[in-house]
Write a protein that holds these residues in place. Structure first.
Motif, PDB file in Angstrom:
ATOM      1  N   TRP A 207     -13.037  17.203  14.177  1.00 58.86           N
ATOM      2  CA  TRP A 207     -12.943  16.990  15.776  1.00 58.86           C
ATOM      3  C   TRP A 207     -14.846  16.019  15.756  1.00 58.86           C
ATOM      4  O   TRP A 207     -14.603  15.452  16.970  1.00 58.86           O
ATOM      5  CB  TRP A 207     -13.271  18.550  15.962  1.00 58.86           C
ATOM      6  CG  TRP A 207     -15.056  19.305  15.444  1.00 58.86           C
ATOM      7  CD1 TRP A 207     -14.801  20.230  15.003  1.00 58.86           C
ATOM      8  CD2 TRP A 207     -16.553  19.446  15.862  1.00 58.86           C
ATOM      9  NE1 TRP A 207     -16.416  20.555  14.700  1.00 58.86           N
ATOM     10  CE2 TRP A 207     -17.182  19.882  15.149  1.00 58.86           C
ATOM     11  CE3 TRP A 207     -16.547  18.308  17.908  1.00 58.86           C
ATOM     12  CZ2 TRP A 207     -18.113  19.926  15.792  1.00 58.86           C
ATOM     13  CZ3 TRP A 207     -17.857  18.853  17.876  1.00 58.86           C
ATOM     14  CH2 TRP A 207     -18.862  19.265  16.966  1.00 58.86           C
ATOM     15  N   LYS A 208     -15.528  15.908  14.813  1.00 54.82           N
ATOM     16  CA  LYS A 208     -16.753  15.028  14.744  1.00 54.82           C
ATOM     17  C   LYS A 208     -16.193  13.478  14.790  1.00 54.82           C
ATOM     18  O   LYS A 208     -16.625  12.639  15.610  1.00 54.82           O
ATOM     19  CB  LYS A 208     -17.671  15.319  13.962  1.00 54.82           C
ATOM     20  CG  LYS A 208     -18.457  16.870  14.458  1.00 54.82           C
ATOM     21  CD  LYS A 208     -19.254  17.725  13.258  1.00 54.82           C
ATOM     22  CE  LYS A 208     -19.900  18.459  13.278  1.00 54.82           C
ATOM     23  NZ  LYS A 208     -21.130  18.933  12.227  1.00 54.82           N
ATOM     24  N   SER A 209     -15.302  13.245  13.515  1.00 57.94           N
ATOM     25  CA  SER A 209     -14.017  12.171  13.903  1.00 57.94           C
ATOM     26  C   SER A 209     -13.938  11.931  14.933  1.00 57.94           C
ATOM     27  O   SER A 209     -14.349  10.524  15.890  1.00 57.94           O
ATOM     28  CB  SER A 209     -13.991  11.845  12.622  1.00 57.94           C
ATOM     29  OG  SER A 209     -13.396  10.898  12.287  1.00 57.94           O
ATOM     30  N   ILE A 210     -13.697  12.698  15.691  1.00 54.86           N
ATOM     31  CA  ILE A 210     -12.686  12.556  17.156  1.00 54.86           C
ATOM     32  C   ILE A 210     -13.757  12.096  18.200  1.00 54.86           C
ATOM     33  O   ILE A 210     -13.432  11.122  18.941  1.00 54.86           O
ATOM     34  CB  ILE A 210     -11.110  13.324  16.805  1.00 54.86           C
ATOM     35  CG1 ILE A 210     -10.459  13.334  16.228  1.00 54.86           C
ATOM     36  CG2 ILE A 210     -11.166  13.330  18.652  1.00 54.86           C
ATOM     37  CD1 ILE A 210      -9.683  14.935  16.468  1.00 54.86           C
ATOM     38  N   LYS A 211     -14.460  12.657  18.293  1.00 50.34           N
ATOM     39  CA  LYS A 211     -15.630  12.538  19.137  1.00 50.34           C
ATOM     40  C   LYS A 211     -15.798  11.322  19.258  1.00 50.34           C
ATOM     41  O   LYS A 211     -16.772  10.213  19.435  1.00 50.34           O
ATOM     42  CB  LYS A 211     -16.606  13.800  18.789  1.00 50.34           C
ATOM     43  CG  LYS A 211     -17.212  13.732  19.589  1.00 50.34           C
ATOM     44  CD  LYS A 211     -19.276  15.047  19.768  1.00 50.34           C
ATOM     45  CE  LYS A 211     -19.840  14.604  21.315  1.00 50.34           C
ATOM     46  NZ  LYS A 211     -20.582  14.184  20.766  1.00 50.34           N
ATOM     47  N   ALA A 212     -16.491  10.779  17.574  1.00 47.13           N
ATOM     48  CA  ALA A 212     -16.778   9.677  17.596  1.00 47.13           C
ATOM     49  C   ALA A 212     -16.285   8.166  17.743  1.00 47.13           C
ATOM     50  O   ALA A 212     -16.567   7.056  17.961  1.00 47.13           O
ATOM     51  CB  ALA A 212     -17.612   9.696  15.733  1.00 47.13           C
ATOM     52  N   LEU A 213     -15.544   8.414  17.645  1.00 52.19           N
ATOM     53  CA  LEU A 213     -13.717   7.373  18.256  1.00 52.19           C
ATOM     54  C   LEU A 213     -14.385   7.595  19.269  1.00 52.19           C
ATOM     55  O   LEU A 213     -13.842   6.354  19.861  1.00 52.19           O
ATOM     56  CB  LEU A 213     -12.991   8.100  17.546  1.00 52.19           C
ATOM     57  CG  LEU A 213     -11.806   6.607  17.622  1.00 52.19           C
ATOM     58  CD1 LEU A 213     -11.940   5.471  16.820  1.00 52.19           C
ATOM     59  CD2 LEU A 213     -10.067   7.220  17.256  1.00 52.19           C
ATOM     60  N   ASP A 214     -13.813   8.336  20.242  1.00 49.81           N
ATOM     61  CA  ASP A 214     -13.801   8.273  21.580  1.00 49.81           C
ATOM     62  C   ASP A 214     -14.902   8.010  22.319  1.00 49.81           C
ATOM     63  O   ASP A 214     -15.128   6.597  22.758  1.00 49.81           O
ATOM     64  CB  ASP A 214     -13.810  10.021  21.620  1.00 49.81           C
ATOM     65  CG  ASP A 214     -12.058  10.457  21.826  1.00 49.81           C
ATOM     66  OD1 ASP A 214     -11.791   9.153  22.052  1.00 49.81           O
ATOM     67  OD2 ASP A 214     -12.154  11.357  22.236  1.00 49.81           O
ATOM     68  N   GLU A 215     -16.093   8.392  21.443  1.00 48.95           N
ATOM     69  CA  GLU A 215     -17.476   7.308  22.079  1.00 48.95           C
ATOM     70  C   GLU A 215     -17.799   6.380  21.879  1.00 48.95           C
ATOM     71  O   GLU A 215     -18.323   5.103  22.509  1.00 48.95           O
ATOM     72  CB  GLU A 215     -18.672   8.687  21.207  1.00 48.95           C
ATOM     73  CG  GLU A 215     -18.884  10.156  22.051  1.00 48.95           C
ATOM     74  CD  GLU A 215     -19.384  10.845  21.429  1.00 48.95           C
ATOM     75  OE1 GLU A 215     -20.559  10.635  20.484  1.00 48.95           O
ATOM     76  OE2 GLU A 215     -20.390  11.363  21.949  1.00 48.95           O
ATOM     77  N   MET A 216     -17.356   5.524  20.479  1.00 48.33           N
ATOM     78  CA  MET A 216     -17.120   3.937  20.341  1.00 48.33           C
ATOM     79  C   MET A 216     -16.234   3.655  21.169  1.00 48.33           C
ATOM     80  O   MET A 216     -16.981   2.261  21.876  1.00 48.33           O
ATOM     81  CB  MET A 216     -16.183   3.889  19.082  1.00 48.33           C
ATOM     82  CG  MET A 216     -16.716   2.672  18.595  1.00 48.33           C
ATOM     83  SD  MET A 216     -15.748   2.086  16.971  1.00 48.33           S
ATOM     84  CE  MET A 216     -16.328   3.615  16.253  1.00 48.33           C
ATOM     85  N   GLY A 217     -15.298   3.788  22.165  1.00 43.85           N
ATOM     86  CA  GLY A 217     -13.858   3.770  22.968  1.00 43.85           C
ATOM     87  C   GLY A 217     -15.317   3.441  24.626  1.00 43.85           C
ATOM     88  O   GLY A 217     -15.443   2.388  25.451  1.00 43.85           O
ATOM     89  N   MET A 218     -15.658   4.988  24.961  1.00 47.93           N
ATOM     90  CA  MET A 218     -16.746   5.043  25.973  1.00 47.93           C
ATOM     91  C   MET A 218     -17.252   3.931  25.646  1.00 47.93           C
ATOM     92  O   MET A 218     -18.497   3.768  26.907  1.00 47.93           O
ATOM     93  CB  MET A 218     -16.758   6.665  25.823  1.00 47.93           C
ATOM     94  CG  MET A 218     -16.541   7.704  25.981  1.00 47.93           C
ATOM     95  SD  MET A 218     -16.411   9.105  25.245  1.00 47.93           S
ATOM     96  CE  MET A 218     -17.615   9.542  26.376  1.00 47.93           C
ATOM     97  N   GLU A 219     -18.146   3.693  25.118  1.00 46.38           N
ATOM     98  CA  GLU A 219     -19.430   3.258  24.582  1.00 46.38           C
ATOM     99  C   GLU A 219     -19.041   1.282  25.111  1.00 46.38           C
ATOM    100  O   GLU A 219     -20.035   0.589  26.359  1.00 46.38           O
ATOM    101  CB  GLU A 219     -19.754   2.948  24.007  1.00 46.38           C
ATOM    102  CG  GLU A 219     -21.832   2.556  23.652  1.00 46.38           C
ATOM    103  CD  GLU A 219     -21.603   0.711  23.009  1.00 46.38           C
ATOM    104  OE1 GLU A 219     -22.031  -0.435  23.557  1.00 46.38           O
ATOM    105  OE2 GLU A 219     -20.455   0.219  22.577  1.00 46.38           O
TER     106      GLU A 219
END
Length: 296
Positions: A207-219
């Motif tokens: 779930w932390k990997s998913i969050k990092a992936l999403d946050e990369m796109g959000m940035e």
């Protein structure tokens, strides 16, 4: 006789009881802080309210409704294969709170560009990505009943060139402070049932990997970078279901910049959530993010 789009997901994806729904929406909005306002556009999720209703409240809390006369709602097509963007043939959309009238004049303007089609009623009523925003729109606009209309737009699987083209067309409407845009999107759909199991172990649990992936796109979205967002999607294949509506918004801002618009644009995400925290390859989750675009 007026042609009506029924609220086909009420009673399952969200409550069809007006009093209960009103209480839920008020509760979620009351708990969300005002941090990025007044929003000219928001990005907000469209899953069942038990999963993402609270997250969506953070986006809608950033809206100042006092000047809004028109609400554009751009949602991805989950069921119908459409090559471009489609408009409703109806005159109003039902919600448990009150019905939302369609701006048929703007529909006609958009259709006249040659870039938009009209969708069949069954396609309109099958799709949830627009409907899930209607109660929130009705709630925040309840004091302006009779003073606003909506423009629902179903967005198909667009090429980058088409995202640019639609962004250019809609940029003229985005520039008008009397218009407000809702961009409907969930973020990562992770798990074998979604055919997506990207996992970067350096972040620890899944779930932390998913969050990092999403946050990369959000940035990248916060940078208002349509080319960068397209490259990100190409590299990671993140299952952001509203990637094309988001791409249209990013290209609309880009078109305004290229046309010499003097506003400063600021897009910030104000809430992120996951339906569950994945810890094994047998788990699954959907991510939700709420953001707001401000013109300064």
């Amino acid at each position: 006789m007026a042609k009506v789009r029924r609220m086909t997901h009420a009673g399952s994806w969200y409550t069809d009881n007006p009093s209960t729904l009103n209480h839920q929406l008020e509760n979620w909005l009351s708990k969300a802080p005002v941090v990025q306002t007044p929003a000219r556009a928001i990005i907000a999720p469209h899953a069942g309210y038990s999963y993402c209703g609270a997250c969506g409240g953070h986006a809608y809390k950033q809206v100042d409704t006092s000047r809004i006369k028109r609400v554009f709602i751009l949602g991805p097509s989950h069921h119908a294969r459409i090559p471009g963007c489609s408009l409703t043939t109806t005159d109003k959309y039902q919600t448990p709170l009150f019905d939302l009238p369609i701006d048929t004049e703007v529909n006609a303007e958009l259709y006249a560009t040659g870039a938009f089609d009209y969708m069949r009623l069954d396609v309109d009523e099958d799709e949830h990505s627009i409907e899930m925003h209607l109660p929130y729109v009705a709630k925040i606009m309840e004091g302006r009943q009779g003073s606003f209309k909506i423009v629902p737009i179903l967005v198909g699987s667009l090429s980058t060139d088409k995202e640019t083209s639609y962004g250019r067309i809609l940029s003229n409407y985005l520039a008008n402070p009397e218009n407000f845009f809702v961009i409907s999107s969930d973020f990562c759909h992770w798990g074998r049932r979604f055919h997506y199991t990207f996992y970067d172990r350096k972040y620890g649990e899944i779930w932390k990997s998913i969050k990092a992936l999403d946050e990369m796109g959000m940035e990248i979205i916060e940078r208002l970078d349509p080319v960068g967002f397209s490259k990100y999607l190409g590299q990671y294949q993140n299952t952001i279901c509203g990637r094309h509506p988001i791409g249209v918004l990013l290209n609309a801002v880009d078109a305004l910049r290229k046309n010499g618009n003097k506003d400063k644009f600021s897009l910030k995400f104000v809430k992120y959530a996951q339906s569950s925290q994945c810890c094994s390859m047998e788990d699954s989750s959907v991510s939700y993010a709420s953001g707001a675009l401000v013109f300064q």
